[in-house]
Design a protein around this motif. Structure first.
Motif, PDB file in Angstrom:
ATOM      1  N   UNK A  18       0.820  -1.211   0.000  1.00  0.00           N
ATOM      2  CA  UNK A  18       0.000   0.000   0.000  1.00  0.00           C
ATOM      3  C   UNK A  18       0.855   1.262   0.000  1.00  0.00           C
ATOM      4  N   UNK A  19       1.919   1.284   0.820  1.00  0.00           N
ATOM      5  CA  UNK A  19       2.723   2.506   0.911  1.00  0.00           C
ATOM      6  C   UNK A  19       3.587   2.710  -0.323  1.00  0.00           C
ATOM      7  N   UNK A  20       4.136   1.621  -0.887  1.00  0.00           N
ATOM      8  CA  UNK A  20       4.887   1.760  -2.135  1.00  0.00           C
ATOM      9  C   UNK A  20       3.941   2.131  -3.276  1.00  0.00           C
ATOM     10  N   UNK A  21       2.734   1.588  -3.254  1.00  0.00           N
ATOM     11  CA  UNK A  21       1.741   1.965  -4.249  1.00  0.00           C
ATOM     12  C   UNK A  21       1.390   3.437  -4.165  1.00  0.00           C
ATOM     13  N   UNK A  30       3.668  13.615 -10.037  1.00  0.00           N
ATOM     14  CA  UNK A  30       4.774  14.570 -10.196  1.00  0.00           C
ATOM     15  C   UNK A  30       5.261  14.587 -11.640  1.00  0.00           C
ATOM     16  N   UNK A  31       5.431  13.401 -12.230  1.00  0.00           N
ATOM     17  CA  UNK A  31       5.977  13.303 -13.583  1.00  0.00           C
ATOM     18  C   UNK A  31       4.951  13.656 -14.649  1.00  0.00           C
ATOM     19  N   UNK A  32       3.680  13.388 -14.314  1.00  0.00           N
ATOM     20  CA  UNK A  32       2.629  13.614 -15.289  1.00  0.00           C
ATOM     21  C   UNK A  32       2.353  12.399 -16.154  1.00  0.00           C
ATOM     22  N   UNK A  33       2.781  11.228 -15.687  1.00  0.00           N
ATOM     23  CA  UNK A  33       2.562   9.989 -16.436  1.00  0.00           C
ATOM     24  C   UNK A  33       3.103   8.816 -15.637  1.00  0.00           C
ATOM     25  N   UNK A  34       2.800   7.607 -16.122  1.00  0.00           N
ATOM     26  CA  UNK A  34       3.191   6.408 -15.377  1.00  0.00           C
ATOM     27  C   UNK A  34       4.692   6.159 -15.374  1.00  0.00           C
ATOM     28  N   UNK A  35       5.431   6.841 -16.233  1.00  0.00           N
ATOM     29  CA  UNK A  35       6.890   6.725 -16.199  1.00  0.00           C
ATOM     30  C   UNK A  35       7.420   7.157 -14.835  1.00  0.00           C
ATOM     31  N   UNK A  36       6.784   8.150 -14.223  1.00  0.00           N
ATOM     32  CA  UNK A  36       7.193   8.590 -12.891  1.00  0.00           C
ATOM     33  C   UNK A  36       7.037   7.501 -11.852  1.00  0.00           C
ATOM     34  N   UNK A  37       5.970   6.712 -11.955  1.00  0.00           N
ATOM     35  CA  UNK A  37       5.778   5.590 -11.029  1.00  0.00           C
ATOM     36  C   UNK A  37       6.865   4.543 -11.204  1.00  0.00           C
ATOM     37  N   UNK A  41       9.667   3.193  -8.419  1.00  0.00           N
ATOM     38  CA  UNK A  41       9.810   1.782  -8.041  1.00  0.00           C
ATOM     39  C   UNK A  41      11.214   1.245  -8.322  1.00  0.00           C
ATOM     40  N   UNK A  42      11.900   1.838  -9.310  1.00  0.00           N
ATOM     41  CA  UNK A  42      13.262   1.406  -9.638  1.00  0.00           C
ATOM     42  C   UNK A  42      14.318   2.149  -8.842  1.00  0.00           C
ATOM     43  N   UNK A  43      13.914   3.119  -8.037  1.00  0.00           N
ATOM     44  CA  UNK A  43      14.879   3.931  -7.295  1.00  0.00           C
ATOM     45  C   UNK A  43      15.625   3.058  -6.283  1.00  0.00           C
TER      46      UNK A  43
END
Length: 310
Positions: A18-21, A30-37, A41-43
């Motif tokens: 839930x928290x990572x989601x 923030x990014x304005x698209x799913x690329x930001x998500x 997740x890859x950070x």
């Protein structure tokens, strides 16, 4: 409490999912698209949170969500999210000053009201003695830091870096306080200015991570928030020389700084945050130079009439 009523394995999976989601959703906003998500997740800091079992995904989601709401002029929502962050008080030292410097009065007031309400609710639910226990625990946390009951190589603060290289407690704490004061001045100046909001957000998050001595390396995941704001700012043509190399170096140090400090005694844990602050300052100077150039270009001397007979 609801998570505590579940079996350990199930509460663990649910809490981190839930928290990572939530953090991934904030990355998308923030990014304005799913690329930001996907970037979130890859950070590399994500791995440290999962290993230690900490609440840093939630902290990063609240901090990033508050800044995204603030940038989107949703001032009340931003204040509520900031108020929800008060379970991590050491991270919020600079936030009120930034809000005041930026003239975000509604957010400042809403955050204060939310903080009071969230402080009152546990006292109503569990009794006022829970706050006495909180302050006692705070004293214990200071003892952990001072007597190194938790290894200093596990922290990312200026204070612990100085302790690792042999500086005594009091001089190291004085240096930490001076650095925190410098962070305060820098953040206030940044938020008082007309700089792009992305730079203000990055500067506040990075400075907040180093203003307190009690910040451990599993909080690196919070740097995902300024990373996204910086990347969004840079893709608009503001990338500067060596920026990509600096981003790569930050990622590598997030992965390796703690291990290096543990095995070699070289304190590098604060360097990724310092590099983030350096990038912010470079972009801020670049923005100022562009502004001055545009202003000079818009102010042209009047064209004089030709002399008679010319």
């Amino acid at each position: 409490v609801p998570f505590g009523l579940l079996p350990n394995w199930l509460s663990h999976i649910l809490f981190f999912s839930l928290t990572l989601g939530a953090l991934a959703l904030v990355g998308r906003i923030i990014w304005g698209g799913w690329k930001g998500a996907l970037i979130v997740c890859a950070f590399p800091g994500v791995l440290g949170v999962l290993i230690h079992g900490q609440n840093s995904f939630l902290t990063a989601a609240l901090f990033g969500g508050a800044l995204a709401a603030l940038g989107g002029k949703r001032y009340i929502l931003a204040g509520v999210l900031i108020g929800c962050m008060t379970y991590k008080p050491q991270l919020g030292v600079l936030i009120p000053f930034a809000l005041l410097a930026g003239r975000f009065w509604t957010t400042f007031i809403t955050a204060g009201v939310t903080t009071v309400v969230l402080a009152a609710l546990p006292a109503v639910a569990f009794g006022p003695e829970i706050w006495l226990a909180f302050f006692e625990q705070s004293k214990f946390a200071a003892t952990l830091l001072d007597q190194e009951l938790v290894g200093h190589w596990k922290y990312l603060s200026i204070y612990t870096g100085l302790r690792i290289v042999g500086l005594p407690d009091q001089p190291a704490m004085v240096a930490q306080l001076l650095f925190a004061a410098g962070c305060l001045v820098w953040v206030v100046r940044l938020w008082w200015s007309d700089a792009p909001f992305e730079l203000k957000a990055v500067g506040l998050v990075a400075a907040s991570l180093l203003a307190s001595p009690y910040m451990l390396t599993y909080e690196y995941v919070i740097l995902a928030v300024p990373f996204l704001f910086l990347a969004r700012y840079a893709v608009d043509g503001n990338l500067m020389p060596f920026d990509t190399s600096l981003y790569v170096l930050i990622v590598l140090l997030i992965l390796l700084a703690r291990v290096i400090a543990e095995h070699t005694g070289v304190p590098l844990a604060s360097v990724p945050v310092l590099l983030t602050m350096f990038l912010t300052h470079r972009y801020y100077k670049q923005w100022g130079e562009h502004n001055r150039a545009n202003l000079a270009g818009s102010i042209r001397p009047p064209v004089s009439s030709p002399a008679p007979g010319a």
